[in-house]
Design a protein around this motif. Structure first.
Motif, PDB file in Angstrom:
ATOM      1  N   LEU A 115       0.870  -1.085  -0.048  1.00  0.00           N
ATOM      2  CA  LEU A 115       0.039   0.084  -0.268  1.00  0.00           C
ATOM      3  C   LEU A 115       0.957   1.370   0.084  1.00  0.00           C
ATOM      4  O   LEU A 115       1.519   1.501   0.803  1.00  0.00           O
ATOM      5  N   GLY A 169      -0.401   4.319  -1.577  1.00  0.00           N
ATOM      6  CA  GLY A 169      -1.455   5.348  -2.059  1.00  0.00           C
ATOM      7  C   GLY A 169      -1.782   6.452  -1.286  1.00  0.00           C
ATOM      8  O   GLY A 169      -2.273   7.738  -1.584  1.00  0.00           O
ATOM      9  N   GLY A 170      -1.218   6.645  -0.044  1.00  0.00           N
ATOM     10  CA  GLY A 170      -1.617   7.576   1.020  1.00  0.00           C
ATOM     11  C   GLY A 170      -1.073   8.879   0.828  1.00  0.00           C
ATOM     12  O   GLY A 170      -0.066   8.933  -0.051  1.00  0.00           O
ATOM     13  N   GLY A 224       0.104  10.888   2.957  1.00  0.00           N
ATOM     14  CA  GLY A 224       1.445  11.120   3.954  1.00  0.00           C
ATOM     15  C   GLY A 224       1.457  12.414   4.369  1.00  0.00           C
ATOM     16  O   GLY A 224       2.502  13.280   4.612  1.00  0.00           O
ATOM     17  N   THR A 225       0.027  12.956   4.926  1.00  0.00           N
ATOM     18  CA  THR A 225       0.022  14.210   5.349  1.00  0.00           C
ATOM     19  C   THR A 225       1.036  14.668   6.573  1.00  0.00           C
ATOM     20  O   THR A 225       1.332  15.661   6.859  1.00  0.00           O
ATOM     21  N   LYS A 264       5.077   9.581   0.042  1.00  0.00           N
ATOM     22  CA  LYS A 264       6.098   9.106   1.139  1.00  0.00           C
ATOM     23  C   LYS A 264       7.030   8.171   0.923  1.00  0.00           C
ATOM     24  O   LYS A 264       8.166   8.101   1.399  1.00  0.00           O
ATOM     25  N   GLN A 265       6.637   7.019   0.336  1.00  0.00           N
ATOM     26  CA  GLN A 265       7.472   6.021  -0.093  1.00  0.00           C
ATOM     27  C   GLN A 265       8.472   5.999  -0.779  1.00  0.00           C
ATOM     28  O   GLN A 265       9.293   5.206  -1.154  1.00  0.00           O
ATOM     29  N   GLU A 271      -5.556   3.403  -8.007  1.00  0.00           N
ATOM     30  CA  GLU A 271      -6.944   3.812  -7.776  1.00  0.00           C
ATOM     31  C   GLU A 271      -7.461   5.134  -8.384  1.00  0.00           C
ATOM     32  O   GLU A 271      -6.841   6.108  -8.405  1.00  0.00           O
ATOM     33  N   ALA A 325      -8.057  -0.635  -1.123  1.00  0.00           N
ATOM     34  CA  ALA A 325      -6.824  -0.643  -2.000  1.00  0.00           C
ATOM     35  C   ALA A 325      -6.256  -2.104  -2.176  1.00  0.00           C
ATOM     36  O   ALA A 325      -5.858  -2.330  -3.286  1.00  0.00           O
ATOM     37  N   GLY A 332       3.398   0.333   3.359  1.00  0.00           N
ATOM     38  CA  GLY A 332       4.379   0.847   2.521  1.00  0.00           C
ATOM     39  C   GLY A 332       5.245   1.633   3.444  1.00  0.00           C
ATOM     40  O   GLY A 332       6.530   2.023   3.104  1.00  0.00           O
ATOM     41  N   ASP A 333       4.784   1.957   4.587  1.00  0.00           N
ATOM     42  CA  ASP A 333       5.404   2.874   5.495  1.00  0.00           C
ATOM     43  C   ASP A 333       6.344   2.252   6.651  1.00  0.00           C
ATOM     44  O   ASP A 333       6.282   2.987   7.717  1.00  0.00           O
TER      45      ASP A 333
HETATM   46  P1  GTP Z   1      -0.943  10.367   6.798  1.00  0.00           P
HETATM   47  O1  GTP Z   1      -1.694  11.147   5.888  1.00  0.00           O
HETATM   48  O2  GTP Z   1       0.342  11.007   7.377  1.00  0.00           O
HETATM   49  O3  GTP Z   1      -1.753   9.390   7.813  1.00  0.00           O
HETATM   50  O4  GTP Z   1      -0.196   9.236   5.898  1.00  0.00           O
HETATM   51  P2  GTP Z   1      -0.932   7.884   4.881  1.00  0.00           P
HETATM   52  O5  GTP Z   1      -1.690   8.736   3.958  1.00  0.00           O
HETATM   53  O6  GTP Z   1       0.269   7.508   4.447  1.00  0.00           O
HETATM   54  O7  GTP Z   1      -1.725   7.219   5.753  1.00  0.00           O
HETATM   55  P3  GTP Z   1      -1.441   5.971   6.668  1.00  0.00           P
HETATM   56  O8  GTP Z   1       0.025   6.025   7.197  1.00  0.00           O
HETATM   57  O9  GTP Z   1      -2.346   5.450   7.616  1.00  0.00           O
HETATM   58  O10 GTP Z   1      -1.358   4.626   5.759  1.00  0.00           O
HETATM   59  C1  GTP Z   1      -0.970   3.339   5.975  1.00  0.00           C
HETATM   60  C2  GTP Z   1      -0.329   2.696   4.654  1.00  0.00           C
HETATM   61  O11 GTP Z   1      -1.518   2.739   3.596  1.00  0.00           O
HETATM   62  C3  GTP Z   1       0.811   3.909   3.941  1.00  0.00           C
HETATM   63  O12 GTP Z   1       1.652   2.843   3.277  1.00  0.00           O
HETATM   64  C4  GTP Z   1      -0.282   4.489   2.944  1.00  0.00           C
HETATM   65  O13 GTP Z   1       0.624   4.987   1.710  1.00  0.00           O
HETATM   66  C5  GTP Z   1      -1.380   3.458   2.521  1.00  0.00           C
HETATM   67  N1  GTP Z   1      -2.612   3.999   2.228  1.00  0.00           N
HETATM   68  C6  GTP Z   1      -3.532   4.748   2.961  1.00  0.00           C
HETATM   69  N2  GTP Z   1      -4.532   5.203   2.374  1.00  0.00           N
HETATM   70  C7  GTP Z   1      -4.381   4.264   1.137  1.00  0.00           C
HETATM   71  C8  GTP Z   1      -5.255   4.259   0.066  1.00  0.00           C
HETATM   72  O14 GTP Z   1      -6.564   4.926   0.099  1.00  0.00           O
HETATM   73  N3  GTP Z   1      -5.045   4.030  -1.135  1.00  0.00           N
HETATM   74  C9  GTP Z   1      -4.012   3.077  -0.877  1.00  0.00           C
HETATM   75  N4  GTP Z   1      -3.304   2.647  -2.102  1.00  0.00           N
HETATM   76  N5  GTP Z   1      -2.976   3.208  -0.138  1.00  0.00           N
HETATM   77  C10 GTP Z   1      -3.385   3.931   1.129  1.00  0.00           C
END
Ligand code: GTP
Length: 334
Positions: free
Chosen positions: A6, A8-9, A11-12, A23-24, A79, A88, A107-108
């Motif tokens: 995963l 796609g986030g 990474g706020t 982020k990744q 997506e 996802a 992925g983080d």
């Molecule tokens: P913050 O906005 O800082 O919370 O980071 P984030 O958007 O990466 O969210 P979070 O750390 O909770 O996500 C955990 C993992 O899931 C990360 O590797 C994200 O890239 C991934 N992820 C979160 N939401 C989605 C989504 O809607 N689609 C996909 N493909 N990956 C997601």
């Protein structure tokens, strides 16, 4: 073995760094974060990875134009809109045509969790899903997972109050999933694996877990983005890596203490960098101090300026001579 990562986030929490770079794809010492994740999977026997992409997906494709990362073949599932963690996984697994048990990972997370033994345990128990657990000091930021002595999961409590967490063992973001689970995830809408899928599997007694004492860090916050890199140069995770890139320019009268100085970055005479990350092409001018902070790619810290207290200076931002930045993100609007 096949895996979905995963990535796609938005990474706020790592803004402003993630305004330009997902982020990744942010560097961790000497390579993008995603490459550490792929390496961990490869060590466990994974040969095909599907990246579940959304935010800034083009930068992943550009980085791996031949669709190979660390010898592992990549495919991309983009997506149309963010579907959250379970949505996802379903979208990516469908796109990759996965119809056998597979791994799914956040992925983080940088970890040495043994995905091979997670896989073996999954086969032994006949679980619908098996998740790796890691032990943390403060479980309130994570999915807390009590189990019975054999590892059957008794509950899945996402981000409980600290005093309500029944255990310090938490979801490590590394799963083996049966393909049947995919059919239970609604398509085309946001579905959370932590808040919907795992609690429903617990109710059916189909979720198992494996506790791991291996290195693990969720690298999604400013403090863990710094910590993960200091761990690598301190040798906390295997042999110590070099913190200063071969082509970085560190003046002989500069002081670089327990810091990462990436490619093309420069630290001038009299400047001090301590417990910090100086990213590609950043410049720390004379007598400046960078302490416990991140200086983004191409950023410039002016003469005598001080950047301290887990500040993050964004991509190509300049901090004027003599200014003090403490515990701030610049630009703050990002
Ligand atoms: P913050 O906005 O800082 O919370 O980071 P984030 O958007 O990466 O969210 P979070 O750390 O909770 O996500 C955990 C993992 O899931 C990360 O590797 C994200 O890239 C991934 N992820 C979160 N939401 C989605 C989504 O809607 N689609 C996909 N493909 N990956 C997601």
């Amino acid at each position: 073995m096949k895996a979905v990562i995963l990535v796609g986030g938005f990474g706020t929490r790592l803004r402003p760094l993630t305004v330009t770079t997902p982020k990744q794809m942010l560097p961790v010492v000497d390579r993008p974060m995603i490459e550490y994740v792929v390496s961990t999977l490869k060590r466990g026997g994974v040969s095909e990875v599907t990246l579940a992409l959304g935010y800034k997906e083009d930068l992943f494709r550009a980085a791996y134009p031949d669709a190979v990362c660390d010898g592992v073949s990549l495919s991309y599932a983009v997506e149309p809109e963010p579907l959250d963690t379970a949505g996802a996984v379903r979208f990516a697994a469908d796109a990759a045509g996965i119809d056998e048990p597979f791994l799914a990972v956040n992925g983080d997370v940088l970890t040495d969790v043994d995905v091979g033994s997670l896989w073996d345990r999954h086969r032994e128990t006949g679980a619908q899903a098996t998740i790796a657990l890691t032990r943390v000091g403060d479980p309130s930021r994570y999915g807390v997972v009590p189990t019975d002595p054999r590892g059957k999961v008794l509950g899945f409590i996402e981000k409980p109050n600290r005093d309500e967490a029944p255990t310090n063992w938490v979801n490590a973001g590394v799963y083996v999933l049966e393909p049947e689970i995919l059919g239970r995830i609604a398509s085309g809408r946001r579905v959370s694996i932590e808040r919907e899928v795992f609690p429903s599997l617990v109710a059916e007694k189909g979720l198992w877990a494996v506790k791991s004492e291996a290195y693990w860090i969720d690298i999604g916050t400013p403090s863990t983005y710094v910590q993960a890199q200091l761990d690598l140069i301190d040798g906390v995770r295997g042999a110590a890596m070099a913190g200063i890139a071969a082509d970085a320019r560190v003046d002989e009268d500069a002081e670089v203490e327990r810091s990462v100085v990436m490619e093309g970055a420069a630290v001038a005479a009299g400047a001090v960098a301590r417990d910090s990350i100086i990213m590609e092409g950043a410049v720390i001018e004379r007598d400046a101090l960078v302490d416990g902070s991140v200086i983004g790619p191409g950023a410039r810290i002016g003469e005598g300026a001080k950047v301290t207290g887990l500040s993050i200076v964004g991509d190509r931002v300049s901090v004027g001579a003599g200014l003090l930045v403490d515990g701030s993100k610049i630009p703050s609007s990002a």
